[in-house]
Design a protein around this motif. Structure first.
Motif, PDB file in Angstrom:
ATOM      1  N   ILE A   1     -13.413  -2.865  -5.335  1.00 53.99           N
ATOM      2  CA  ILE A   1     -12.419  -2.010  -5.963  1.00 53.99           C
ATOM      3  C   ILE A   1     -12.322  -0.719  -5.175  1.00 53.99           C
ATOM      4  O   ILE A   1     -13.302  -0.202  -4.688  1.00 53.99           O
ATOM      5  N   HIS A   2     -11.117  -0.220  -5.044  1.00 56.10           N
ATOM      6  CA  HIS A   2     -10.920   0.939  -4.193  1.00 56.10           C
ATOM      7  C   HIS A   2     -10.270   2.077  -4.942  1.00 56.10           C
ATOM      8  O   HIS A   2      -9.543   2.880  -4.360  1.00 56.10           O
ATOM      9  N   HIS A   3     -10.518   2.092  -6.219  1.00 58.32           N
ATOM     10  CA  HIS A   3     -10.034   3.215  -7.003  1.00 58.32           C
ATOM     11  C   HIS A   3     -10.960   3.395  -8.201  1.00 58.32           C
ATOM     12  O   HIS A   3     -11.724   2.497  -8.553  1.00 58.32           O
TER      13      HIS A   3
ATOM     14  N   THR B   1      -2.914 -15.137  -7.535  1.00 53.89           N
ATOM     15  CA  THR B   1      -3.297 -13.884  -8.162  1.00 53.89           C
ATOM     16  C   THR B   1      -4.087 -13.011  -7.192  1.00 53.89           C
ATOM     17  O   THR B   1      -3.944 -11.790  -7.166  1.00 53.89           O
ATOM     18  N   TRP B   2      -4.907 -13.677  -6.400  1.00 56.85           N
ATOM     19  CA  TRP B   2      -5.656 -12.956  -5.365  1.00 56.85           C
ATOM     20  C   TRP B   2      -4.693 -12.234  -4.443  1.00 56.85           C
ATOM     21  O   TRP B   2      -4.854 -11.056  -4.131  1.00 56.85           O
ATOM     22  N   ILE B   3      -3.687 -12.949  -4.011  1.00 59.14           N
ATOM     23  CA  ILE B   3      -2.709 -12.359  -3.097  1.00 59.14           C
ATOM     24  C   ILE B   3      -1.975 -11.203  -3.769  1.00 59.14           C
ATOM     25  O   ILE B   3      -1.749 -10.151  -3.160  1.00 59.14           O
ATOM     26  N   ALA B   4      -1.645 -11.376  -5.037  1.00 60.82           N
ATOM     27  CA  ALA B   4      -0.971 -10.301  -5.764  1.00 60.82           C
ATOM     28  C   ALA B   4      -1.860  -9.069  -5.868  1.00 60.82           C
ATOM     29  O   ALA B   4      -1.407  -7.938  -5.678  1.00 60.82           O
ATOM     30  N   ALA B   5      -3.135  -9.288  -6.147  1.00 61.49           N
ATOM     31  CA  ALA B   5      -4.054  -8.158  -6.286  1.00 61.49           C
ATOM     32  C   ALA B   5      -4.231  -7.440  -4.949  1.00 61.49           C
ATOM     33  O   ALA B   5      -4.362  -6.217  -4.889  1.00 61.49           O
ATOM     34  N   THR B   6      -4.215  -8.210  -3.877  1.00 66.42           N
ATOM     35  CA  THR B   6      -4.340  -7.628  -2.548  1.00 66.42           C
ATOM     36  C   THR B   6      -3.122  -6.774  -2.216  1.00 66.42           C
ATOM     37  O   THR B   6      -3.235  -5.672  -1.667  1.00 66.42           O
ATOM     38  N   GLN B   7      -1.962  -7.305  -2.572  1.00 68.89           N
ATOM     39  CA  GLN B   7      -0.728  -6.533  -2.415  1.00 68.89           C
ATOM     40  C   GLN B   7      -0.824  -5.206  -3.143  1.00 68.89           C
ATOM     41  O   GLN B   7      -0.398  -4.174  -2.635  1.00 68.89           O
ATOM     42  N   GLU B   8      -1.383  -5.262  -4.337  1.00 72.62           N
ATOM     43  CA  GLU B   8      -1.524  -4.039  -5.111  1.00 72.62           C
ATOM     44  C   GLU B   8      -2.354  -3.008  -4.365  1.00 72.62           C
ATOM     45  O   GLU B   8      -2.029  -1.826  -4.361  1.00 72.62           O
ATOM     46  N   THR B   9      -3.427  -3.467  -3.742  1.00 78.15           N
ATOM     47  CA  THR B   9      -4.267  -2.551  -2.979  1.00 78.15           C
ATOM     48  C   THR B   9      -3.476  -1.910  -1.845  1.00 78.15           C
ATOM     49  O   THR B   9      -3.596  -0.708  -1.578  1.00 78.15           O
ATOM     50  N   LEU B  10      -2.639  -2.709  -1.212  1.00 79.01           N
ATOM     51  CA  LEU B  10      -1.814  -2.162  -0.136  1.00 79.01           C
ATOM     52  C   LEU B  10      -0.833  -1.119  -0.655  1.00 79.01           C
ATOM     53  O   LEU B  10      -0.642  -0.059  -0.042  1.00 79.01           O
ATOM     54  N   LEU B  11      -0.220  -1.423  -1.781  1.00 72.12           N
ATOM     55  CA  LEU B  11       0.719  -0.457  -2.359  1.00 72.12           C
ATOM     56  C   LEU B  11      -0.012   0.814  -2.768  1.00 72.12           C
ATOM     57  O   LEU B  11       0.496   1.918  -2.593  1.00 72.12           O
ATOM     58  N   ASP B  12      -1.220   0.645  -3.292  1.00 78.34           N
ATOM     59  CA  ASP B  12      -2.057   1.812  -3.605  1.00 78.34           C
ATOM     60  C   ASP B  12      -2.222   2.686  -2.364  1.00 78.34           C
ATOM     61  O   ASP B  12      -2.062   3.908  -2.426  1.00 78.34           O
ATOM     62  N   ASN B  13      -2.544   2.066  -1.262  1.00 75.17           N
ATOM     63  CA  ASN B  13      -2.730   2.816  -0.020  1.00 75.17           C
ATOM     64  C   ASN B  13      -1.479   3.602   0.337  1.00 75.17           C
ATOM     65  O   ASN B  13      -1.552   4.761   0.756  1.00 75.17           O
ATOM     66  N   THR B  14      -0.344   2.951   0.187  1.00 77.27           N
ATOM     67  CA  THR B  14       0.914   3.609   0.522  1.00 77.27           C
ATOM     68  C   THR B  14       1.149   4.811  -0.378  1.00 77.27           C
ATOM     69  O   THR B  14       1.560   5.884   0.083  1.00 77.27           O
ATOM     70  N   ILE B  15       0.861   4.647  -1.656  1.00 71.90           N
ATOM     71  CA  ILE B  15       1.043   5.752  -2.592  1.00 71.90           C
ATOM     72  C   ILE B  15       0.154   6.933  -2.207  1.00 71.90           C
ATOM     73  O   ILE B  15       0.590   8.085  -2.209  1.00 71.90           O
TER      74      ILE B  15
ATOM     75  N   GLU C   1      -9.884   2.744  17.767  1.00 73.15           N
ATOM     76  CA  GLU C   1     -10.835   3.569  17.008  1.00 73.15           C
ATOM     77  C   GLU C   1     -10.297   4.985  16.823  1.00 73.15           C
ATOM     78  O   GLU C   1     -10.431   5.574  15.756  1.00 73.15           O
ATOM     79  N   LYS C   2      -9.700   5.471  17.886  1.00 70.75           N
ATOM     80  CA  LYS C   2      -9.100   6.794  17.795  1.00 70.75           C
ATOM     81  C   LYS C   2      -7.980   6.798  16.759  1.00 70.75           C
ATOM     82  O   LYS C   2      -7.849   7.724  15.959  1.00 70.75           O
ATOM     83  N   LEU C   3      -7.192   5.726  16.775  1.00 68.77           N
ATOM     84  CA  LEU C   3      -6.118   5.599  15.783  1.00 68.77           C
ATOM     85  C   LEU C   3      -6.689   5.644  14.370  1.00 68.77           C
ATOM     86  O   LEU C   3      -6.241   6.413  13.519  1.00 68.77           O
ATOM     87  N   ALA C   4      -7.707   4.810  14.141  1.00 72.19           N
ATOM     88  CA  ALA C   4      -8.321   4.758  12.810  1.00 72.19           C
ATOM     89  C   ALA C   4      -8.855   6.133  12.427  1.00 72.19           C
ATOM     90  O   ALA C   4      -8.807   6.530  11.257  1.00 72.19           O
ATOM     91  N   GLU C   5      -9.319   6.859  13.417  1.00 74.29           N
ATOM     92  CA  GLU C   5      -9.911   8.167  13.140  1.00 74.29           C
ATOM     93  C   GLU C   5      -8.855   9.202  12.743  1.00 74.29           C
ATOM     94  O   GLU C   5      -8.991   9.847  11.706  1.00 74.29           O
ATOM     95  N   VAL C   6      -7.826   9.335  13.541  1.00 78.29           N
ATOM     96  CA  VAL C   6      -6.808  10.324  13.184  1.00 78.29           C
ATOM     97  C   VAL C   6      -6.073   9.897  11.918  1.00 78.29           C
ATOM     98  O   VAL C   6      -5.498  10.723  11.207  1.00 78.29           O
ATOM     99  N   ALA C   7      -6.096   8.594  11.615  1.00 78.33           N
ATOM    100  CA  ALA C   7      -5.419   8.101  10.420  1.00 78.33           C
ATOM    101  C   ALA C   7      -6.313   8.176   9.187  1.00 78.33           C
ATOM    102  O   ALA C   7      -5.845   7.957   8.082  1.00 78.33           O
ATOM    103  N   ALA C   8      -7.574   8.514   9.395  1.00 73.20           N
ATOM    104  CA  ALA C   8      -8.552   8.454   8.303  1.00 73.20           C
ATOM    105  C   ALA C   8      -8.454   7.107   7.595  1.00 73.20           C
ATOM    106  O   ALA C   8      -8.416   7.028   6.370  1.00 73.20           O
ATOM    107  N   PHE C   9      -8.402   6.079   8.399  1.00 71.97           N
ATOM    108  CA  PHE C   9      -8.174   4.737   7.881  1.00 71.97           C
ATOM    109  C   PHE C   9      -9.478   3.967   7.774  1.00 71.97           C
ATOM    110  O   PHE C   9     -10.193   3.816   8.758  1.00 71.97           O
ATOM    111  N   ASP C  10      -9.801   3.521   6.570  1.00 75.42           N
ATOM    112  CA  ASP C  10     -10.857   2.524   6.514  1.00 75.42           C
ATOM    113  C   ASP C  10     -10.311   1.287   5.828  1.00 75.42           C
ATOM    114  O   ASP C  10      -9.726   1.339   4.756  1.00 75.42           O
ATOM    115  N   ASP C  11     -10.501   0.196   6.485  1.00 77.28           N
ATOM    116  CA  ASP C  11      -9.834  -1.033   6.105  1.00 77.28           C
ATOM    117  C   ASP C  11     -10.414  -1.569   4.809  1.00 77.28           C
ATOM    118  O   ASP C  11     -11.607  -1.790   4.686  1.00 77.28           O
ATOM    119  N   HIS C  12      -9.521  -1.760   3.838  1.00 73.75           N
ATOM    120  CA  HIS C  12      -9.978  -2.250   2.544  1.00 73.75           C
ATOM    121  C   HIS C  12      -9.843  -3.755   2.410  1.00 73.75           C
ATOM    122  O   HIS C  12     -10.176  -4.307   1.380  1.00 73.75           O
TER     123      HIS C  12
END
Lengths: 247, 247
Positions: free
Chosen positions: B99-101, A134-148, A228-239
Motif C-alpha cells: 500500500i502506498h498511502h 481487479t488486480w489490474i484495476a487496483a494497480t491503475q488506481e495506484t498510478l492515478l494516485d501518483n498522478t494526483i 538513475e539521475k532521472l529517478a533522482e530529479v523526479a523523486a521517483f520510487d517505483d511502486h
DNA sequence: CGCCAAGTTGAACGTGCTCAAGGGCTGTGG
DNA sequence: CCACAGCCCTTGAGCACGTTCAACTTGGCG
C-alpha cells in the motif's frame, strides 16, 4: 482500422513471454481464448472509445500505446494516463456500462476484443481471472494516485521528470522501452495535456532538462541517458510490483 | 479505538437500507457475515492504514468519513480522496499486498474488518461479490479521474467549487450530507492538501465563494444554500450511477 | 517550393505562493 | 473570571512560477 478474428491466438500470446507477466494455467487460457472475440487494429491517432458513447466491447492492449483523456466544456483536454500492453481499455464500461473518457491510440495498436456483456461470465467461471481484473484495476488506481500527487504537489520541472520516470518504467516493463529509449512518439502537447502545463512552458522546462542531460530527444523520441539521475530529479520510487497478471 | 466482534450484523447492515445501495441475496449475505471478522471503531484523527505498512486486514466503511493521503519526502502531503460509507479501505493491500498511502479518519468512524488473505475466497466463492469489488474499484477510478482533471485544468476557484460539488454528491448518497449541509468537519488545510492550493489561497478563494453565496460555513461545517448554483460554478456533472453494490 | 504543424524564444502579465502580522475561538490553569 | 496558549483563519505586500500573446524557426511532406 480493421477487426479480424483472432489472428493472435491467446495460447501463444506474445505478451506472456515477456518477463513482466504471470503465466496462466490451461483452463484459464482456454477460457480466455473463447472469451476473446476478435482483434482490433487501429492506426495512430484513431479513437477506440469515445466519452459518453457506450460500445458493446471492452479491450485489452496487445501491442502499442494509447491514452485515456477527457475534454471539458471549454475545449481544454486532460490526459488521464497511458494504456500499455496488458492494460484493460474500458473497464468502467464493462462494470458500470458508462464511460467518461475517450481512448485514443498514440501509436498504431493492436487490441484484443471482448464483449462487455459476457464480462460477468469471467467472474462466475474463472475467479483467478476475475482476481486479475481487479488486480489490474487496483494497480491503475495506484498510478492515478501518483498522478494526483504530482499535479497537486510538484512544480513543472519535477512534474515532467516524474512523468518520464513513471512512463519509462511502465513502458520498459511492457516492452515499449529499453536501454533508456522510450519508443513512444510523445509530443510536447501530450505532456502539456497530461500534466496541466502549457506547451510553451513544457518546451522551456524540457530544454532545461535537456541542458542538464536528464532528457534527450531525437526524431521525436525521448531517451534518458542516465535513468538513475532521472529517478533522482523526479523523486521517483517505483511502486509497481515486478510481475503482474494478464487476461 | 477498539475492535469488537461484529456488533453490527451484516444481515441487518444499516447501509443496505440506504437508497444508494443494492440488495444482496441470502447466500451472499451469509457469506459476507462470515467473511467479516470484526469491527473497528476509530476516533477522528486516528490512522487506519499507514503507508508502506502491510497489515493483515482490509476494511469497508460502515460509518463516518476517512481520507486517503500520501506524504512526500519534503513533508508535503496530498489527500487522494475521501472514503465514505460503502467504500473499501485498503483494496490495494488486498490485491497486491502493498500500500502506498495512509488512511486517516476525518470523523469518528466504524469499519468492517476482513482478512486480506481470505480475500481470494470471495472471488472463488461469490462471483457476484467479486464483481461488486471490481465495480467499486472502477468507480474509484472515475473519481480519481475527476480529481486529475480538476488539478490539471481548473484554477483555484473552480477547483474548490468542484471539490465541494463532488464531495457533497458522494456524501449525500451515503447519508453523510443532506439538505445542502455537509456533515463532515472539513478544515481549510484539508482542502489545501486535497487540491494543491496553499491554505492562504484557500482562505481567500473560499471567502469569494462565501461572498457569492455559493458556500456557507458555520461551526466548521460547510453548507451550500443553492446546490444548482454550486454545480454550475463548478461545471460539475455527476458521473456516479444512482445505485451501487455493497459488500 | 511552399505549406502546416510543432517547437522555440521574448516580454508582459497574473494567479497563486511566501512571509508576516493580527484576530477569533476553545480549552486549560491560575 | 481572566490569562494565556494553540490552532485556525484572515489579510496585506512582495515575489515567482507559469501563462498569454506574438513572432520566428525548424522539419516533414505535398
Amino acid at each position: 482500422m480493421a477487426t479480424s478474428k483472432s489472428s493472435v491466438d491467446c495460447l501463444h500470446c506474445p505478451l506472456r513471454r515477456k518477463k513482466a507477466f504471470r503465466e496462466l494455467n490451461d483452463g484459464e487460457l482456454q477460457f480466455v481464448s473463447k472469451f476473446k472475440i476478435g482483434e482490433l487494429d487501429v492506426d495512430a491517432q484513431s479513437s477506440v472509445l469515445m466519452e459518453k458513447q457506450a460500445t458493446p466491447n471492452v479491450y485489452t492492449v496487445l501491442e502499442g500505446v494509447l491514452y485515456r483523456h477527457r475534454t471539458l466544456q471549454d475545449g481544454s483536454r486532460q490526459i488521464l494516463n497511458f494504456s500499455m500492453p496488458g492494460d484493460i481499455v474500458g473497464l468502467q464500461l464493462a462494470m458500470m456500462g458508462e464511460i467518461h473518457h475517450s481512448v485514443t491510440a498514440l501509436t498504431p495498436a493492436k487490441l484484443c476484443v471482448f464483449e462487455r456483456n459476457k464480462f460477468y461470465s469471467l467472474f462466475s467461471g474463472h475467479p483467478e481471472l476475475a482476481h486479475s481484473v481487479t488486480w489490474i484495476a487496483a494497480t491503475q488506481e495506484t498510478l492515478l494516485d501518483n498522478t494526483i500527487v504530482s499535479l497537486g504537489q510538484r512544480n513543472a520541472y519535477q512534474r515532467i521528470a516524474h512523468f518520464f520516470a513513471q512512463v519509462y518504467s511502465r513502458a520498459e516493463s511492457t516492452g515499449v522501452a529499453s536501454d533508456g529509449l522510450l519508443n513512444i512518439p510523445i509530443r510536447n502537447h501530450h505532456i502539456s495535456e497530461a500534466l496541466g502545463i502549457t506547451p510553451v512552458h513544457v518546451s522551456r522546462t524540457l530544454n532545461k532538462l535537456k541542458r542538464e542531460s536528464v532528457v534527450e530527444r531525437s526524431n521525436g523520441y525521448f531517451s534518458f541517458p542516465d535513468l538513475e539521475k532521472l529517478a533522482e530529479v523526479a523523486a521517483f520510487d517505483d511502486h509497481m510490483p515486478p510481475t503482474r497478471p494478464l487476461l
